[in-house]
Scaffold this motif. Structure first.
Motif, short mmCIF file in Angstrom:
data_model
loop_
_atom_site.label_atom_id
_atom_site.label_comp_id
_atom_site.label_asym_id
_atom_site.label_seq_id
_atom_site.Cartn_x
_atom_site.Cartn_y
_atom_site.Cartn_z
N ARG A 179 0.83 -1.20 0.00
CA ARG A 179 0.00 0.00 0.00
C ARG A 179 0.87 1.25 0.00
NH1 ARG A 179 -2.08 -2.67 4.94
NH2 ARG A 179 -3.66 -4.16 4.32
N ASN B 205 -13.04 -1.66 -0.19
CA ASN B 205 -11.82 -1.84 0.59
C ASN B 205 -12.02 -1.20 1.95
OD1 ASN B 205 -8.82 -2.60 0.62
ND2 ASN B 205 -8.81 -0.50 1.37
N ASP C 203 -4.65 2.69 4.33
CA ASP C 203 -5.70 1.79 3.86
C ASP C 203 -6.73 2.57 3.05
OD1 ASP C 203 -4.78 -0.60 5.09
OD2 ASP C 203 -5.61 0.04 7.00
N LEU C 204 -7.08 3.76 3.52
CA LEU C 204 -8.04 4.59 2.79
C LEU C 204 -7.48 4.99 1.43
CD1 LEU C 204 -9.20 6.92 5.71
CD2 LEU C 204 -10.47 5.00 4.71
N GLY D 278 -7.56 2.09 -1.13
CA GLY D 278 -8.83 1.89 -1.82
C GLY D 278 -9.10 2.96 -2.85
N ILE D 279 -8.77 4.20 -2.52
CA ILE D 279 -8.99 5.30 -3.45
C ILE D 279 -8.10 5.14 -4.68
CG2 ILE D 279 -8.65 7.79 -3.76
CD1 ILE D 279 -9.62 8.06 -0.80
N ALA E 236 -14.00 3.19 -0.33
CA ALA E 236 -12.82 3.07 0.53
C ALA E 236 -13.26 3.47 1.94
CB ALA E 236 -11.70 3.98 0.03
N ASN F 220 -12.12 9.64 2.26
CA ASN F 220 -12.74 8.34 2.51
C ASN F 220 -14.18 8.36 2.04
OD1 ASN F 220 -14.72 8.70 4.98
ND2 ASN F 220 -12.87 9.91 5.45
#
Length: 241
Positions: free
Chosen positions: A164, A187, A194-195, A198-199, A206, A224
């Motif tokens: 990531r 995600n 982590d956010l 996903g984006i 996300a 987010n």
């Protein structure tokens, strides 16, 4: 609500209970090697591939292009691996609050469950084994016919080390599970990276969970598509959003 076919979860802090053990192991390895990063800085880098984090922090301490950076990063990472593996082998490993309930719901809905992580494969396997989530997976860490647990585990090792926030682990999970449209994917994780993960992948949502390593206030500062109290809130999100 888009028809969700796959939920990609983070491990430590999201599906695996984490009371800042990873940061403590990281800090122990850092101090052993003379790396003096603050607890706040280490927390901010949670979720990234750990060798990359050591390289980043050593660069911050020593300056750009220091010839010792790579050697010290590798040594720190090896010490971290030993400390972390010992922790997970000897201490209890538990799912987070709401995790098993959420997995059960997703199985009933026919939605795939994939786990991604910044950990390397050996540590991920220790955790999966202790939770009982890894026994039915094949050599590709996959079982699309699972009726409980997970369908796929992905680490940076499976995507050429690209952790990531690069989207590679999500894209790999989609290929492995036959999902072609990112608008069918969620995600979810407990860290800012982590956010961003996903984006960057362009998934439908996300999402962040606020009972892991970061608070709602910390996560709210980052882009987010929703912040959940814990991952069981995902059930209502999927049913009613």
């Amino acid at each position: 609500m888009k028809a969700i076919k796959l939920v990609v979860f983070d491990m430590a802090g999201t599906t695996v209970l984490d009371q800042h053990e990873v940061e403590k192991c990281f800090k122990q390895a850092a101090l052993k090697n003379g790396l003096n990063s603050s607890d706040e800085r280490i927390l901010a880098l949670q979720g990234y591939a750990k060798l990359w984090v050591f390289r980043t922090l050593w660069t911050e301490q020593l300056g750009e292009n220091n010839p010792l950076t790579e050697e010290l990063a590798q040594k720190s990472f090896q010490d971290f691996k030993s400390i972390l593996e010992n922790h997970y082998r000897t201490e209890p490993v538990l799912p987070t609050e709401g995790c098993l309930e959420t997995f059960e719901f997703l199985h009933k809905q026919g939605i795939y469950i994939a786990l991604t992580t910044g950990f390397y494969r050996e540590v991920a396997d220790i955790i999966l084994s202790k939770l009982g989530w890894g026994q039915s997976l094949n050599r590709d860490y996959k079982n699309i016919n699972n009726k409980s647990g997970i369908h796929l585990s992905v680490t940076p090792d499976e995507v050429g080390g690209k952790g990531r926030p690069a989207p590679d682990m999500i894209e790999y999970a989609m290929r492995q599970l036959g999902i072609t449209d990112k608008q069918h994917v969620i995600n979810i994780g407990d860290t800012p990276v982590d956010l961003q993960f996903g984006i960057n992948a362009g998934v439908a949502y996300a999402l962040g969970v606020c009972n892991g390593t970061h608070t709602r206030e910390q996560l709210a500062k980052h882009a987010n598509d929703g912040l959940l109290n814990d991952i069981s809130d995902l059930i209502d999100f999927i049913q009613h959003d």
